[in-house]
Enzyme design. Structure first.
Site, mmCIF file in Angstrom:
data_model
loop_
_atom_site.group_PDB
_atom_site.id
_atom_site.type_symbol
_atom_site.label_atom_id
_atom_site.label_comp_id
_atom_site.label_asym_id
_atom_site.label_seq_id
_atom_site.Cartn_x
_atom_site.Cartn_y
_atom_site.Cartn_z
ATOM 1 N N ASP A 479 137.172 70.240 55.526
ATOM 2 C CA ASP A 479 137.436 70.730 56.883
ATOM 3 C C ASP A 479 136.315 70.319 57.852
ATOM 4 O OD1 ASP A 479 138.732 72.119 58.886
ATOM 5 O OD2 ASP A 479 138.684 74.074 57.874
ATOM 6 N N ASP A 549 146.951 73.519 62.344
ATOM 7 C CA ASP A 549 146.833 74.938 62.005
ATOM 8 C C ASP A 549 148.059 75.707 62.459
ATOM 9 O OD1 ASP A 549 144.491 74.960 60.650
ATOM 10 O OD2 ASP A 549 143.234 75.530 62.342
#
Ligand code: DGJ
Length: 736
Positions: A479, A549
């Site tokens: 990430d 997301d």
């Protein structure tokens, strides 16, 4: 050989299967762009380039030939300062203070194969017969600069890759103040530009707009390719749609700040340049030093945007992505992030794995919060050791318990970051990007580790390797949750501070190269707050990306549809999440969430232990179906049929390479009162064969027989639904 040089006409002809790219040396000096488009057999001398005398405001380099002006000559690597007033592809600053440069032809060579780019990701070949490469050396002895332009043509794809290496061949140091990867001058204007724009949770929405006089600029100044604008630009003929018209794609294999610009000049020509972002870029080249610009991948299609996308898909899936996972189907996963956020125990994770086993999941991913003292996003990045408060028996024990249910185990890291509240930061406050005497601006309470430093890189490789070798981890989610500010490095001298951002990228690429090489069995998925770094550079190291997301099924239609303009389906992570959706609070059906997520690398991101019996039955069926269909979904040809940007319906289609099998996904967002009868026309089928069409899941009608021609030219009837958020999958198989 797909590349030839005709010394009589001084032309280079690059032949892809259906397209030609032609350059011509003008007066044996200037490398001019002559043609890029549908394949030509050859060229008649003088037919392509037409030089014309303009007014005195377009100066000429040759007083005896006023038709030759760099201001109007189509060029391959335009310069600044020596009479071309359009946007340049490179700029220099010499010790003398001069910013003028003019590169002229020195030599060239043509050879089979494709070399790699040192330190940078790039498309590749597995055998030299797959492609041919042309290197043209241009030089400017007065500036002490040489540029080596590389062009590779893939023999089976309408792809030309380009890159430039800038070399200091002089005695004195010089500074590159712009070092782009390519330039190209189309002899005409009248294009539409198509590009992908967005923000967090709304990535890669399609923008199409006409180019007009002046410049259209697509760029990121964030130090990452970014959620905002993807490093991609296409020029389209006005009539171009999914199936028709000319399409020219430009995609940059780079994950940092970039720029792409299309400039229409007063004479109706269009110049495109693309490369590393240059407004805060400067690179010092000492005598003998080289600067390698990233690769730009150019794709031509005379059959619309769909064919361009399928060319990118094939190239990026098979000759950009690497490693053992490239050609393997990807596991169905469950990720605990939206189920627990930071608040979990080992037992909770194990209970999710246990429920996952019953449903058919193959991989459990433990997301953020397993390390340091990370109970929220305010601390611990950099402290990559297990939090014994949450996992008292350690990671090894948890992995064993999860594997006991037959699931593989995956782990989340954010290795490029450091929290000010961390042991790592307290030990090494200089290890982040920063500028002396300036605030260290945080975002999500974190700073960026300075990957331009080798000590930082070694540290990170060391700690990650330790964790990854400590137990059988087969998947990593990598990430990255903020963009660069106060870009400076404590380890670089003042005259090299503006190199920090690119040196960071080179450092990141080195770290990813070494880690992926040391752990080849691990499937790496990149992520940047969802799709904030969904770019070809990352795909070279990690064959899949967390697309966004935003897991809402309606939002995902646009995000996945837009992403597919360039990126293959096998690169897109797509998960079913809980309702009300955590990003937009919308409630959609489990069927629609499933069908949207099954259109990518499928997974779930919710608390599996909370399902009721009916949900369990449905999820189990979804997973079973996906496992059957995933070779087709992940590796088939992708066709966009109905655009979510144009209406209430979306449809797309996956077709196997031999067209014997296909899958249609059809979505209707809102119910329509008394709607018209609608038919959906398919593509890519065999017109002479018959197909059995089966409605999958919810409707499950009896199979129907259709001609391939009928399905493509007449279409088949779509359902008329009551209720919002409806969807349907249709499976097609050639009748034997
Ligand atoms: C951002 C990612 O996109 C999410 O999926 C999740 O991993 C969080 N970070 C964790 O902090």
């Amino acid at each position: 050989m797909s590349i030839t040089f005709d010394s009589a006409t001084q032309t280079f002809h690059l032949r892809a299967p259906n397209s030609s790219y032609i350059m011509q040396l003008v007066k044996s000096r200037y490398l001019a762009h002559a043609y890029w488009g549908k394949a030509l057999r050859g060229t008649s001398p003088g037919a392509l380039l037409s030089l014309r005398r303009r007014c005195s405001f377009s100066p000429s380099t040759d007083p005896s030939d006023l038709s030759l002006s760099l201001d109007t000559l189509p060029q391959e690597l335009p310069a600044y300062g020596a009479s071309d007033f359009r946007v340049p592809a490179y700029q220099v600053r010499l010790e003398s203070g001069s910013r003028v440069s003019e590169l002229t032809y020195a030599s060239h060579r043509i050879y089979p194969g494709k070399p790699s780019l040192e330190g940078l990701p790039a498309t590749y070949v597995e055998h030299d017969e797959e492609a041919d490469t042309l290197e043209i050396v241009l030089s400017d002895p007065a500036a002490g600069l040489q540029a080596v332009l590389s062009y590779t043509v893939y023999r089976e794809l309408d792809v030309i890759t380009r890159s430039v290496q800038y070399v200091n061949i002089g005695e004195r140091p010089l500074r590159l103040t712009r070092a782009l990867s390519m330039g190209i001058d189309f002899p005409h204007a009248g294009f539409d530009a198509l590009y992908l724009s967005g923000t967090w949770a709304r990535e890669r929405h399609i923008v199409r707009k006409p180019l007009a006089a002046g410049a259209t600029v697509i760029e990121s100044r964030r130090g990452a390719s970014s959620h905002s604008l993807n490093p991609f630009l296409a020029l389209l003929s006005k009539d171009a749609d999914e199936e028709h018209g000319e399409t020219y794609g430009f995609s940059l294999v780079y994950s940092g700040g970039f720029q792409a610009q299309a400039e229409v000049d007063p004479y109706g020509t269009t110049r495109v340049v693309m490369g590393i972002q240059s407004f805060d870029f400067e690179w010092l080249l000492q005598r003998g030093e080289r600067f390698q610009a990233p690769e730009a991948v150019l794709v031509y299609s005379s059959e619309g945007i769909g064919a361009m996308s399928r060319t990118y898909h094939r190239l990026y899936r098979t000759r950009l992505c690497r490693g053992v996972h490239r050609d393997r189907t990807r596991p169905v996963l469950v990720n605990n992030w939206e189920a627990t956020y930071f608040d979990f125990t080992a037992d909770k994770i194990v209970s999710i794995a246990e429920a996952g086993k019953e449903l058919g999941m193959e991989l459990l991913v433990l997301d953020d919060g397993w390390f340091g003292k990370r109970d929220n996003d305010k601390s611990s990045l950099g402290d990559w050791f297990v939090d014994k408060r949450k996992l008292p028996q350690g990671l090894e024990d948890l992995v064993e318990r999860v594997r006991g249910f037959g699931l593989q185990f995956g782990l989340w890291f954010e290795p490029e970051m450091v929290s000010p509240d961390s042991e790592l930061y307290r030990r090494h406050p200089d290890w982040c990007l920063h500028v002396p005497d300036r605030r260290r601006t945080t975002a999500r309470h974190q700073l960026i580790l300075d990957y331009s430093r080798s000590d930082v890189r070694e540290y990170i490789i060391g700690v990650l390797s330790q964790v990854l070798s400590s137990c059988p981890i087969t998947y990593v989610k990598w990430d990255m949750n903020r963009n660069m500010t106060e870009i400076g490095s404590a380890s670089l001298p003042p005259e090299r501070q503006s190199e920090t951002a690119h040196r960071y990228m080179l450092g990141l690429y080195e770290v990813m190269e070494r880690l992926t090489a040391s752990f080849p069995h691990i499937l790496f998925e990149s992520c940047s707050g969802g799709g904030g770094r969904f770019d070809p550079g990352m795909l070279y190291y990690m064959p899949q990306v967390w697309t966004s997301d935003d897991t809402d099924a309606v939002e995902r239609l646009k995000i996945q549809y837009g992403t597919s303009i360039v990126y293959p389906i096998s690169t897109m992570g797509a998960h079913v999440s809980a309702v009300p959706n955590h990003q937009v609070h919308r409630v959609t059906s489990l069927e629609m969430r499933g069908h949207a997520a099954m259109s990518g690398n499928f997974g779930y991101e919710l608390d599996l232990t909370a399902f009721n019996e009916e949900e369990k039955r449905l999820v189990k069926a979804q997973i079973e179906l996906y496992k059957e269909l995933r070779p087709l979904i992940q590796f088939g040809q992708f066709y966009r049929l109905l655009s979510p940007f144009e209406g209430n319906e979306t449809a797309w289609l996956f077709v196997s390479d031999d067209s014997s099998e296909a899958l249609v996904a059809y979505f209707q967002v809102l119910a329509e009162p008394n709607p018209p009868n609608r038919k959906l026309k398919l593509r890519g089928l065999l017109p002479e064969r018959d197909y059995v069409l089966e409605e999958l899941g919810g409707l499950e009608g009896p199979p129907l027989l259709y001609g391939g021609d009928e399905l493509m030219y007449a279409g088949f009837h779509l359902p008329r639904w009551k209720g919002d958020f409806r969807s349907q999958l249709y499976r097609l198989r050639v009748q034997q």
